[in-house]
Scaffold this active site. Structure first.
Site, PDB file in Angstrom:
ATOM      1  N   TRP B 110      -8.406  -5.647   5.223  1.00 39.32           N
ATOM      2  CA  TRP B 110      -9.184  -4.560   4.659  1.00 39.32           C
ATOM      3  C   TRP B 110      -9.760  -5.015   3.309  1.00 39.32           C
ATOM      4  O   TRP B 110      -9.057  -5.595   2.479  1.00 39.32           O
ATOM      5  CB  TRP B 110      -8.280  -3.353   4.471  1.00 39.32           C
ATOM      6  CG  TRP B 110      -8.920  -2.124   3.905  1.00 39.32           C
ATOM      7  CD1 TRP B 110     -10.133  -1.592   4.237  1.00 39.32           C
ATOM      8  CD2 TRP B 110      -8.355  -1.271   2.897  1.00 39.32           C
ATOM      9  NE1 TRP B 110     -10.343  -0.454   3.509  1.00 39.32           N
ATOM     10  CE2 TRP B 110      -9.272  -0.224   2.680  1.00 39.32           C
ATOM     11  CE3 TRP B 110      -7.156  -1.272   2.172  1.00 39.32           C
ATOM     12  CZ2 TRP B 110      -9.046   0.803   1.769  1.00 39.32           C
ATOM     13  CZ3 TRP B 110      -6.929  -0.253   1.273  1.00 39.32           C
ATOM     14  CH2 TRP B 110      -7.865   0.779   1.063  1.00 39.32           C
ATOM     15  N   ASP B 190       1.451  -2.250   5.804  1.00 40.85           N
ATOM     16  CA  ASP B 190       0.420  -1.241   5.595  1.00 40.85           C
ATOM     17  C   ASP B 190       0.262  -0.534   6.939  1.00 40.85           C
ATOM     18  O   ASP B 190      -0.175  -1.146   7.914  1.00 40.85           O
ATOM     19  CB  ASP B 190      -0.896  -1.900   5.164  1.00 40.85           C
ATOM     20  CG  ASP B 190      -1.964  -0.880   4.812  1.00 40.85           C
ATOM     21  OD1 ASP B 190      -3.032  -1.277   4.318  1.00 40.85           O
ATOM     22  OD2 ASP B 190      -1.753   0.338   5.039  1.00 40.85           O
ATOM     23  N   LYS B 226      -6.121   8.901   8.805  1.00 43.29           N
ATOM     24  CA  LYS B 226      -6.678   8.838  10.155  1.00 43.29           C
ATOM     25  C   LYS B 226      -5.870   9.644  11.158  1.00 43.29           C
ATOM     26  O   LYS B 226      -6.428  10.410  11.926  1.00 43.29           O
ATOM     27  CB  LYS B 226      -6.742   7.381  10.663  1.00 43.29           C
ATOM     28  CG  LYS B 226      -7.863   6.554  10.089  1.00 43.29           C
ATOM     29  CD  LYS B 226      -7.585   6.104   8.684  1.00 43.29           C
ATOM     30  CE  LYS B 226      -8.514   5.026   8.202  1.00 43.29           C
ATOM     31  NZ  LYS B 226      -8.316   4.783   6.751  1.00 43.29           N
TER      32      LYS B 226
END
Lengths: 371, 380
Positions: B110, B190, B226
């Site tokens: 990311w 993560d 999300k």
């Protein structure tokens, strides 16, 4: 079992207010008073959710405008001002005394800081000469942390004339003011009046930073809503500053929480709600002022020593420095069950009209008999 | 007028990703929010520095499993922060208190990861992860971890790797675990897509639970952006699994000292929604059903895109589209091809060839397939 990779980590010091809250919670005395907390309370000493906030939440709930997408930063380049909605974060050099978290913030931001005099324990008022002299002595181009109104922890604010002189000195030394504005509207009850120090500086065309919080004045403590404003001398500077603020925000928390921002936008952006908000502010600030007055009247009536207690009505906002030493504060707590922070700051929001007499007795006894 | 004191401030580059997005608001989230709004007894007082206690416990259970020995033995400390914030707070904590200041991040990762860790005070290195020739995992590249200094921190994507969509298999995770434990490397997970990747909350936490099951330590940053569609509410959690309860207590005290000067305490709204859902059996079930539907939709988009490319005879092996998992697909398209697709077909995607499958529908898949087909055939 292998040892922990973190076995050498020591225990961090506890947040000072936690100990007070816990002790207060455990105290069973019927007249106990919690003056350590930093939040508004009603006359019944209960938390207060503003009506305009409740209305906004209902509107937001019905229209379903929530959680939709990441909240974009807002910018108004037209007024040469870059502002970014943030949690509440800021960095700088500061006053003694000041909010307990300021030094931690500056240390973690790796911004070297030093102090300027502010509080005069003799008058329980502003050490104006000390303040001016220290600000003058600071190296040219320093940041200067200023409390916009209702200084925390003392409750002591400069007068408008004193603000002019402070602005003169800052301009002369090319310092950069960083205002911490936590109580706009909540101090005097009037949104415009409480912003006058900031506006005085901005009106002179000075560049400045302003950190705002809606925790107290809109009662949105836990929603974490505030803003950092950078007033720059050109739109171009403002653009560049904004881009750097975004970069810092992105690597810290990506983007800010939307809920509180929506509530504030709803209230501030709607003229009816805004008026209603101003009325609620006057109620809240009014209650604090009336507690100050009642406490002062009780102290005057009961204390015949001639001690001047008028600082209670001269101070403004939620807090007052009562001017008590450690022994006196301990007496307040141990004998009278009145809790305040270690530095002697008391929150008038923790006082109701009904408890003013008791509190006055506590002060008189502690001031005269504890040493 | 004198020069601005900010005259020397340069324009920072635009963030490559953050822009428009139209996410779905889950029904169960609306319900939870309505309950909160209707509850007149709710106040807005400051939360503790570590956040809502309920939320923290429930989040730890969600990621580590309700029966996790680490939780039962009080070896886990959890604080509520946003997903990004969890990474930053965890990294700042490590930078101050951990003896190794280097973090290894997968190549690619990311876009915000290197910035978060660098600004937190860690030194960032990378390990090979994505193999462009197979559009899959560069498993031998994980040797880079083998040569990391003992104690180094390693960032791992728990599932649905962003941006590639390439995840290790269970066997590969086990090998990674053994390698890392043998070298004393500290895992920092993560987890942004639990439940959203496969549609199964437990399966998507499998990698983390594998590590925790061996009794070792790790950090885990969770996000509900999300999987609960709570993007703008900034809800997530940082958990640190420690060897002993005593260490966990000390770690928590130090986390508080990182947090207090940074933002004092976290926002209440988002975690209240999450806690409301997680603690109610019916709402939890409803959430898992909605989550599975979201994950299934994305899996279906993958299949449709793959089928469409096969039907067009687009040159190349496109099976990676259905092998990869989660919101993103690394198509393997190069920057010129991407630019072509944007210009000629108005397809917007990041220049590294990553597409968000969530941005597709059955109606738009054919258009994307046409664009890819044209790009591959006309642009080298």
């Amino acid at each position: 079992m292998r040892t922990s990779m973190m076995s050498s980590i020591g225990m961090g010091a506890e947040e000072p207010s936690v100990g007070i809250s816990e002790a207060f919670g455990a105290d069973r005395h019927e007249m106990k008073l919690e003056l350590g907390l930093g939040a508004y309370r009603t006359e019944d000493l209960q938390p207060y959710v503003l009506n305009v906030v409740k209305k906004s939440c209902l509107v937001l709930g019905r229209t379903g405008c929530h959680g939709a997408g990441y909240f974009r930063n807002r910018l108004s380049a037209a007024c040469c001002c870059a502002h970014t909605q943030t949690f509440s974060c800021f960095q700088d050099s500061h006053i003694i005394p000041t909010w307990g978290n300021h030094p931690n913030i500056l240390n973690d931001a790796q911004l070297p800081w030093s102090e300027y005099r502010y509080y005069d324990p003799v008058t329980v008022g502003l050490d104006f000469q000390g303040m001016i002299s220290d600000i003058k002595a600071a190296p040219e181009g320093s940041f200067v942390l200023l409390h916009g109104c209702a200084h925390n922890p003392t409750g002591i604010d400069p007068t408008p004339e004193q603000w002019e002189i402070i602005a003169d000195v800052i301009q002369e030394k090319k310092h950069i003011p960083l205002f911490d504005v936590v109580y706009q509207g909540y101090a005097s009850g009037r949104v415009e009046a409480d912003a006058s120090s900031v506006r005085l500086f901005a009106a002179r065309g000075m560049e400045l930073l302003v950190a705002q919080s809606y925790s107290k004045n809109m009662g949105l403590y836990a929603e974490r809503i505030g803003a950092i404003n950078a007033v720059c001398s050109s739109p171009d500077s403002a653009q560049r500053v904004k881009s750097q603020l975004k970069r810092l925000a992105r690597a810290m928390y990506s983007n800010p929480p939307v809920h509180g921002a929506r509530i504030v936008t709803n209230v501030v952006g709607n003229s009816d709600l805004f008026s209603e908000w101003e009325e609620e502010l006057q109620l809240m600030a009014g209650r604090i002022k009336s507690v100050r007055k009642k406490l002062y009247d009780c102290l005057n009536a009961k204390d015949k020593s001639g001690k001047d207690w008028s600082f209670f009505v001269k101070h403004i906002g939620m807090y007052s420095y009562a001017g008590l030493n450690e022994a006196q504060r301990e007496n307040m707590r141990n004998k009278w069950h009145v809790y305040m922070t270690k530095d002697g700051r008391m929150a008038l929001t923790g006082v109701s009209q009904a408890k003013c007499e008791y509190l006055a007795d506590a002060f008189i006894d502690s001031y005269h008999n504890a040493s | 007028m004198s020069d601005s004191v900010f005259a020397s401030v340069v324009q920072a580059p635009e963030d490559p990703i953050l822009g428009e997005g139209k996410p779905l608001v889950l029904n169960v989230v609306r319900k939870a929010e309505q309950m909160l709004v209707n509850d007149q007894s709710r106040v807005k007082e400051y939360l503790p520095i570590t956040g809502l206690a309920d939320f923290n416990k429930l989040s730890a259970k969600l990621i580590f499993g309700a029966n996790s020995p680490a939780i039962q033995e009080n070896r886990v400390t959890t604080v509520h922060v946003s997903g990004t914030g969890s990474l930053r707070v965890g990294a700042e904590f490590l930078a101050r208190h951990y003896h190794e200041k280097t973090i290894y991040i997968p190549q690619p990762t990311w876009g915000n990861h290197p910035k978060v860790f660098t600004l937190a005070g860690l030194s960032v290195k990378s390990y090979r992860y994505y193999d462009p020739s197979t559009r899959g995992l560069d498993f031998s590249g994980l040797e880079d971890l083998g040569s990391a200094p003992s104690g180094a921190i390693v960032l791992l994507h728990a599932c649905a790797h962003n941006p590639t969509g390439v995840d290790p298999t269970s066997d590969q995770w086990e090998q990674i675990r053994q390698l890392m434990r043998s070298k004393g490397l500290l895992p920092f997970f993560d987890s942004a897509y639990q439940g959203f990747a496969s549609g199964n909350l437990d399966a998507d936490a499998g990698s983390i639970r594998l590590f925790v099951a061996d009794g070792g330590e790790c950090l885990a940053a969770q996000s509900y952006a999300k999987n609960m569609g709570l993007y703008g509410e900034r809800v997530g959690a940082l958990s640190i699994v420690c060897k002993t309860a005593d260490v966990a207590t000390r770690v928590e005290s130090q986390l508080k000292l990182v947090i207090r000067p940074m933002y004092s305490n976290p926002p209440i709204h988002g975690p209240s929604i999450v806690a409301t859902i997680l603690k109610d059996g019916d709402m939890y079930t409803e959430w898992s059903v909605e989550l599975k539907a979201m994950a299934d939709r994305i899996i279906s988009m993958r299949q449709q895109l793959y089928d469409a490319l096969c039907a067009r005879g687009t040159p190349g092996d496109w099976s990676h589209i259905i092998k990869q998992i989660g919101m993103f697909t690394f198509t393997g398209l190069n920057t010129n091809q991407v630019a072509f697709m944007t210009k000629e077909y108005h397809i917007y995607m990041t220049s590294d060839g990553r597409i968000s499958m969530a941005g597709l529908s059955s109606r738009t898949v054919p258009h994307l397939a046409d664009a890819i087909h044209a790009a591959v055939n006309s642009v080298a």
